[in-house]
Scaffold this active site. Structure first.
Site, mmCIF file in Angstrom:
data_model
loop_
_atom_site.group_PDB
_atom_site.id
_atom_site.type_symbol
_atom_site.label_atom_id
_atom_site.label_comp_id
_atom_site.label_asym_id
_atom_site.label_seq_id
_atom_site.Cartn_x
_atom_site.Cartn_y
_atom_site.Cartn_z
ATOM 1 N N ASP A 87 35.991 59.311 -67.700
ATOM 2 C CA ASP A 87 36.935 59.061 -68.810
ATOM 3 C C ASP A 87 36.220 58.600 -70.072
ATOM 4 O O ASP A 87 36.515 59.065 -71.168
ATOM 5 C CB ASP A 87 38.099 58.123 -68.414
ATOM 6 C CG ASP A 87 37.706 56.728 -67.991
ATOM 7 O OD1 ASP A 87 36.500 56.454 -67.794
ATOM 8 O OD2 ASP A 87 38.623 55.878 -67.861
ATOM 9 N N ALA B 126 41.082 45.224 -56.401
ATOM 10 C CA ALA B 126 40.740 46.213 -55.369
ATOM 11 C C ALA B 126 40.376 47.568 -55.962
ATOM 12 O O ALA B 126 40.026 48.489 -55.242
ATOM 13 C CB ALA B 126 41.904 46.375 -54.399
ATOM 14 N N GLU C 234 35.603 60.664 -61.553
ATOM 15 C CA GLU C 234 35.231 59.241 -61.626
ATOM 16 C C GLU C 234 34.094 59.033 -62.619
ATOM 17 O O GLU C 234 33.130 59.799 -62.632
ATOM 18 C CB GLU C 234 34.796 58.784 -60.226
ATOM 19 C CG GLU C 234 35.204 57.377 -59.910
ATOM 20 C CD GLU C 234 36.724 57.211 -59.842
ATOM 21 O OE1 GLU C 234 37.312 56.794 -60.857
ATOM 22 O OE2 GLU C 234 37.298 57.493 -58.782
ATOM 23 N N TYR D 41 28.895 48.436 -64.889
ATOM 24 C CA TYR D 41 29.757 49.433 -65.542
ATOM 25 C C TYR D 41 29.274 49.689 -66.969
ATOM 26 O O TYR D 41 29.091 50.833 -67.390
ATOM 27 C CB TYR D 41 31.203 48.913 -65.539
ATOM 28 C CG TYR D 41 32.233 49.875 -66.078
ATOM 29 C CD1 TYR D 41 32.882 50.773 -65.231
ATOM 30 C CD2 TYR D 41 32.564 49.886 -67.422
ATOM 31 C CE1 TYR D 41 33.851 51.648 -65.709
ATOM 32 C CE2 TYR D 41 33.525 50.761 -67.919
ATOM 33 C CZ TYR D 41 34.158 51.637 -67.053
ATOM 34 O OH TYR D 41 35.107 52.497 -67.543
ATOM 35 N N SER E 276 45.434 46.859 -61.049
ATOM 36 C CA SER E 276 46.479 45.841 -61.225
ATOM 37 C C SER E 276 46.501 45.373 -62.676
ATOM 38 O O SER E 276 47.558 45.022 -63.203
ATOM 39 C CB SER E 276 46.228 44.663 -60.284
ATOM 40 O OG SER E 276 44.935 44.132 -60.490
ATOM 41 N N ASP F 104 43.101 54.322 -66.607
ATOM 42 C CA ASP F 104 44.025 53.460 -65.861
ATOM 43 C C ASP F 104 45.328 53.248 -66.629
ATOM 44 O O ASP F 104 46.421 53.307 -66.067
ATOM 45 C CB ASP F 104 43.369 52.106 -65.560
ATOM 46 C CG ASP F 104 42.028 52.262 -64.877
ATOM 47 O OD1 ASP F 104 41.746 53.361 -64.355
ATOM 48 O OD2 ASP F 104 41.246 51.286 -64.864
HETATM 49 C C1 GLA Z 1 37.517 51.728 -63.997
HETATM 50 C C2 GLA Z 1 37.826 51.879 -65.481
HETATM 51 C C3 GLA Z 1 38.263 53.312 -65.807
HETATM 52 C C4 GLA Z 1 37.279 54.329 -65.249
HETATM 53 C C5 GLA Z 1 36.936 54.025 -63.801
HETATM 54 C C6 GLA Z 1 35.839 54.912 -63.267
HETATM 55 O O1 GLA Z 1 38.695 51.898 -63.247
HETATM 56 O O2 GLA Z 1 38.853 50.986 -65.860
HETATM 57 O O3 GLA Z 1 38.419 53.459 -67.205
HETATM 58 O O4 GLA Z 1 36.117 54.383 -66.038
HETATM 59 O O5 GLA Z 1 36.549 52.684 -63.610
HETATM 60 O O6 GLA Z 1 36.262 56.233 -63.192
#
Ligand code: GLA
Length: 380
Positions: free
Chosen positions: A39, A124, A36, A222, A128, A173
């Site tokens: 990426d 969530a 987590e 983020y 999505s 994702d």
């Molecule tokens: C979100 C982002 C991903 C990743 C995660 C954390 O889902 O879209 O690219 O950074 O957070 O692992």
């Protein structure tokens, strides 16, 4: 595969266009098992695509108009490929964003029209939006006779997210929505985009635990984490934290500012955990896999500081229940979902108990999904 949603988009299409659809496409949401906030540090992730997806039934148009009806929002949206403008149509922006990214990359697009529906819970942390981007990408590629290259489409989905939606997310994702494989999690190297299919051992279930909390300001927190990671990479004189081993980190951490140090410690240790976890899955060592999930949660909670009270309650409850190998928050954090790895035979009971216990601990009604790893975006 979700037959119901497929039928719903097919039927609605026939009703609205008085004809059967020419094509049906789908792209799944995802849950990340471990890896987590790695990426965007060029690191490793281990997500799986889930059996919840966005579906589109469509037919080509001979002009360059795109027209889509969303069953979930009971709403039409329409735009002209020759003139893309942001106009806040929310769900429609993801489709437009995908058109933007494809055209920027030099692809000639043709118009199409259709009906869309999805069952990936929105907001969530189950991606999505990536599912919608990749389903649209699949629709554009079939309507415009483009070759389907999953990694390239994932990269364009990320461009749509970064440049059209203005969210600075990494590639995980979109990659898993594009490349998922039934029965498997995927170890993705987010630098080379190389993928290793990792079968989920028999007799285990992946359970998604939605805390029923959604957090605002996720985007700014983020982006702040991203900046802190970049600062840490500069400190080590490398392109990304992926290039720092845990040994190198311990040798030089004393000179770092405290917050940056903890952010880096999370990312560097999480990369090592993710590689070890992928190997543990291959070797069928689910107990070790579970321990690594638990360690990942602590690191996200204490060093990266992206968990929340509800996520911590959910994870601790999960870890205390019989049959649970391990649990952690999943996705960006601050709210949304946790994920647990549970013995298959215990999964139903686990789901019932955690529902009850979380509800009495927090007063919130959680949603619990026992899910199976699904294939990535496809034309069905
Ligand atoms: C979100 C982002 C991903 C990743 C995660 C954390 O889902 O879209 O690219 O950074 O957070 O692992």
């Amino acid at each position: 595969m979700n037959i119901t949603l497929r039928h719903r988009v097919e039927q609605e299409f026939s009703h609205r266009f008085e004809q059967l659809p020419e094509y049906i496409v789908r792209a799944p949401g995802r849950v990340n098992l471990i890896g987590e906030h790695t990426d965007y540090n060029d690191g490793f992730v281990l997500p799986m695509a889930i059996d919840r997806a966005v579906w589109i039934a469509l037919r080509k148009r001979s002009d360059r108009i795109v027209r889509v009806y969303s069953l979930d929002y009971a709403q039409w949206m329409q735009f002209d490929l020759r003139q893309l403008t942001l106009d806040n149509s929310e769900w429609g922006e993801y489709i437009k964003g995908m058109a933007y990214a494809l055209q920027e990359a030099g692809y000639e697009l043709q118009g199409w029209e259709g009906v869309l529906a999805g069952d990936v819970p929105i907001g969530a942390g189950l991606s999505s939006s990536a599912a919608l981007e990749l389903a649209s990408g699949r629709a554009f590629s079939v309507a415009s006779d483009l070759p389907w290259d999953p990694a390239e489409m994932a990269r364009l989905g990320q461009q749509a997210e970064n440049k059209w939606m203005g969210v600075q997310s990494g590639i995980m994702d979109q990659m898993i929505s594009a490349r998922g494989k039934a029965g498997h999690a995927l170890l993705i190297d987010c630098r080379s985009l190389e993928v290793r299919q990792t079968p989920l051992p028999d007799g285990v279930a992946v359970v998604i635990l939605d805390t029923a909390t959604r957090r605002d300001l996720v985007d700014s927190a983020y982006n702040e984490r991203r900046r802190q990671c970049e600062a840490a990479a500069r400190y080590f004189g490398v392109k990304a934290l992926r290039d720092v081993t845990f040994d190198e980190f311990t040798q030089r951490e004393a000179g770092m500012e405290e917050v940056t140090r903890r952010r880096a410690r999370h990312v560097i240790s999480e990369n090592e955990r993710t590689l070890e976890a992928a190997q543990a899955l291959v070797d069928g060592e689910v107990t070790r896999f579970g321990e690594l999930m638990n360690l990942s949660h602590l690191s996200l909670r204490d060093d990266f500081e992206v968990s929340s009270h509800e996520l911590n309650v959910m994870v601790e409850l999960a870890q205390s229940l019989e049959g649970c190998f391990g649990a952690r928050m999943t996705g960006a954090g601050f709210g949304g979902c946790a994920v647990a790895l549970v013995a298959g035979s215990a999964a139903e009971g686990f789901a019932r108990h955690i529902h009850q216990q979380y509800q009495s601990a927090t007063g919130l009604e959680p949603a619990i999904y026992i899910c199976s790893p699904a294939d990535g975006a496809s034309l069905v």
